[in-house]
Design a protein around this motif. Structure first.
Motif, PDB file in Angstrom:
ATOM      1  N   THR A 165       3.581  50.376  32.649  1.00 25.40           N
ATOM      2  CA  THR A 165       4.023  48.818  33.238  1.00 25.40           C
ATOM      3  C   THR A 165       3.897  48.990  34.885  1.00 25.40           C
ATOM      4  O   THR A 165       3.547  47.965  35.361  1.00 25.40           O
ATOM      5  CB  THR A 165       5.167  48.514  32.630  1.00 25.40           C
TER       6      THR A 165
ATOM      7  N   TYR B  34      -5.138  56.032  41.280  1.00 30.35           N
ATOM      8  CA  TYR B  34      -5.494  55.012  40.583  1.00 30.35           C
ATOM      9  C   TYR B  34      -6.915  55.117  40.415  1.00 30.35           C
ATOM     10  O   TYR B  34      -7.378  54.249  39.764  1.00 30.35           O
ATOM     11  CB  TYR B  34      -5.100  53.819  41.544  1.00 30.35           C
TER      12      TYR B  34
ATOM     13  N   GLN C  77      -9.958  48.198  38.009  1.00 30.06           N
ATOM     14  CA  GLN C  77      -9.177  48.135  36.557  1.00 30.06           C
ATOM     15  C   GLN C  77     -10.197  49.202  35.525  1.00 30.06           C
ATOM     16  O   GLN C  77      -9.730  49.360  34.672  1.00 30.06           O
ATOM     17  CB  GLN C  77      -9.525  46.585  36.012  1.00 30.06           C
TER      18      GLN C  77
ATOM     19  N   GLU D 137      -4.529  45.309  44.117  1.00 25.28           N
ATOM     20  CA  GLU D 137      -6.207  45.160  43.702  1.00 25.28           C
ATOM     21  C   GLU D 137      -6.765  46.589  43.513  1.00 25.28           C
ATOM     22  O   GLU D 137      -7.986  46.815  43.885  1.00 25.28           O
ATOM     23  CB  GLU D 137      -6.544  44.375  44.886  1.00 25.28           C
TER      24      GLU D 137
ATOM     25  N   ARG E  27      -1.655  47.924  40.075  1.00 31.39           N
ATOM     26  CA  ARG E  27      -2.941  47.449  39.974  1.00 31.39           C
ATOM     27  C   ARG E  27      -3.228  46.176  40.370  1.00 31.39           C
ATOM     28  O   ARG E  27      -4.115  45.772  41.170  1.00 31.39           O
ATOM     29  CB  ARG E  27      -3.620  47.917  38.543  1.00 31.39           C
ATOM     30  N   SER E  28      -2.400  45.367  39.853  1.00 31.72           N
ATOM     31  CA  SER E  28      -2.522  43.719  40.308  1.00 31.72           C
ATOM     32  C   SER E  28      -2.039  43.622  41.622  1.00 31.72           C
ATOM     33  O   SER E  28      -2.740  42.913  42.265  1.00 31.72           O
ATOM     34  CB  SER E  28      -1.489  42.916  39.287  1.00 31.72           C
ATOM     35  N   ASP E  29      -0.880  44.249  42.238  1.00 32.43           N
ATOM     36  CA  ASP E  29      -0.414  43.830  43.461  1.00 32.43           C
ATOM     37  C   ASP E  29      -1.332  44.104  44.537  1.00 32.43           C
ATOM     38  O   ASP E  29      -1.468  43.671  45.545  1.00 32.43           O
ATOM     39  CB  ASP E  29       0.875  44.335  43.588  1.00 32.43           C
TER      40      ASP E  29
ATOM     41  N   ASN F 213      -3.556  45.609  51.653  1.00 36.03           N
ATOM     42  CA  ASN F 213      -3.665  46.439  50.419  1.00 36.03           C
ATOM     43  C   ASN F 213      -4.633  47.872  50.812  1.00 36.03           C
ATOM     44  O   ASN F 213      -5.255  47.997  51.714  1.00 36.03           O
ATOM     45  CB  ASN F 213      -4.475  46.084  49.509  1.00 36.03           C
TER      46      ASN F 213
ATOM     47  N   LYS G 291       0.295  49.084  35.725  1.00 36.12           N
ATOM     48  CA  LYS G 291      -0.655  47.704  35.794  1.00 36.12           C
ATOM     49  C   LYS G 291       0.203  46.672  36.815  1.00 36.12           C
ATOM     50  O   LYS G 291      -0.750  45.909  37.377  1.00 36.12           O
ATOM     51  CB  LYS G 291       0.045  46.788  34.561  1.00 36.12           C
ATOM     52  N   GLN G 292       1.324  46.821  37.236  1.00 35.16           N
ATOM     53  CA  GLN G 292       1.713  45.914  38.196  1.00 35.16           C
ATOM     54  C   GLN G 292       1.051  46.266  39.451  1.00 35.16           C
ATOM     55  O   GLN G 292       0.640  45.511  40.503  1.00 35.16           O
ATOM     56  CB  GLN G 292       3.070  45.844  38.352  1.00 35.16           C
TER      57      GLN G 292
END
Length: 189
Positions: free
Chosen positions: A29, A91, A42, A39, A35-37, A127, A32-33
């Motif tokens: 979890t 990542y 994926q 960038e 990765r989204s925040d 980022n 995933k957060q």
């Protein structure tokens, strides 16, 4: 119980993210957060390398079981209880791209409302991809290059653009027609 973690880049003072997470949330979890925040790509394998306070590796968690569980099995509370002081989160394992995640504190909450997802509570800088592309934060500049507007010597760095210097030798008047308006017929493009 909530837990606070700080995400940083090695050697970069101009970047951090501070997250609050519920103890029941998994590393997956959290991944995933982030990765989204931030960038992150994926389509890459990921790895959490868990370290103790002395920097010794306690465990490695990935999408596949590396001997101690997978990222979707390990909760934040489990990691902290097992002695986690920090993680190195890869990542992009193939290209060895990572961030450092440091455990800051456990927070006792009286609220019955649980966080739905890991939440950013403090942030600084762009980022991580921007640092790869050449961005340099003010804090990371050498002392001789740190100048703010109004500081002595600021004008030496070209900040005063009030002087209308024609560097290419063409004046604006030469580009205008006799009415003072430029005419474009579409062939200049």
């Amino acid at each position: 119980m909530r837990y606070r973690f700080r995400v940083t880049l090695t050697g970069i003072k101009g970047f951090y993210r501070v997250y609050e997470l519920e103890g029941s949330m998994t590393l997956y979890t959290f991944h995933k957060q982030m990765r989204s925040d931030m960038e992150f790509p994926q389509d890459q394998l990921i790895l959490f390398k868990m370290l103790d306070a002395s920097g010794n590796v306690l465990a490695r968690y990935g999408l596949f079981d590396l001997g101690v569980g997978t990222v979707d099995q390990i909760t934040i509370a489990n990691a902290v209880e097992n002695g986690c002081a920090s993680f190195v989160f890869f990542y992009d394992v193939t290209n060895k791209k990572s961030v450092n995640i440091t455990f800051e504190e456990a927070i006792e909450t009286k609220s019955k409302i649980k966080l739905a997802a890991p939440t950013v509570v403090d942030t600084k800088g762009p980022n991580p991809i921007e640092f790869e592309n050449g961005y340099v934060a003010y804090e990371d500049l050498p002392d001789e290059q740190r100048h703010l507007p109004g500081d002595p010597g600021w004008d030496d760095f070209g900040a005063d653009d009030d002087d209308d210097i024609d560097l290419d030798g063409d004046s604006e008047e030469e580009d205008d027609d006799e009415d003072g308006k430029e005419i474009y017929d579409g062939e200049e493009i």
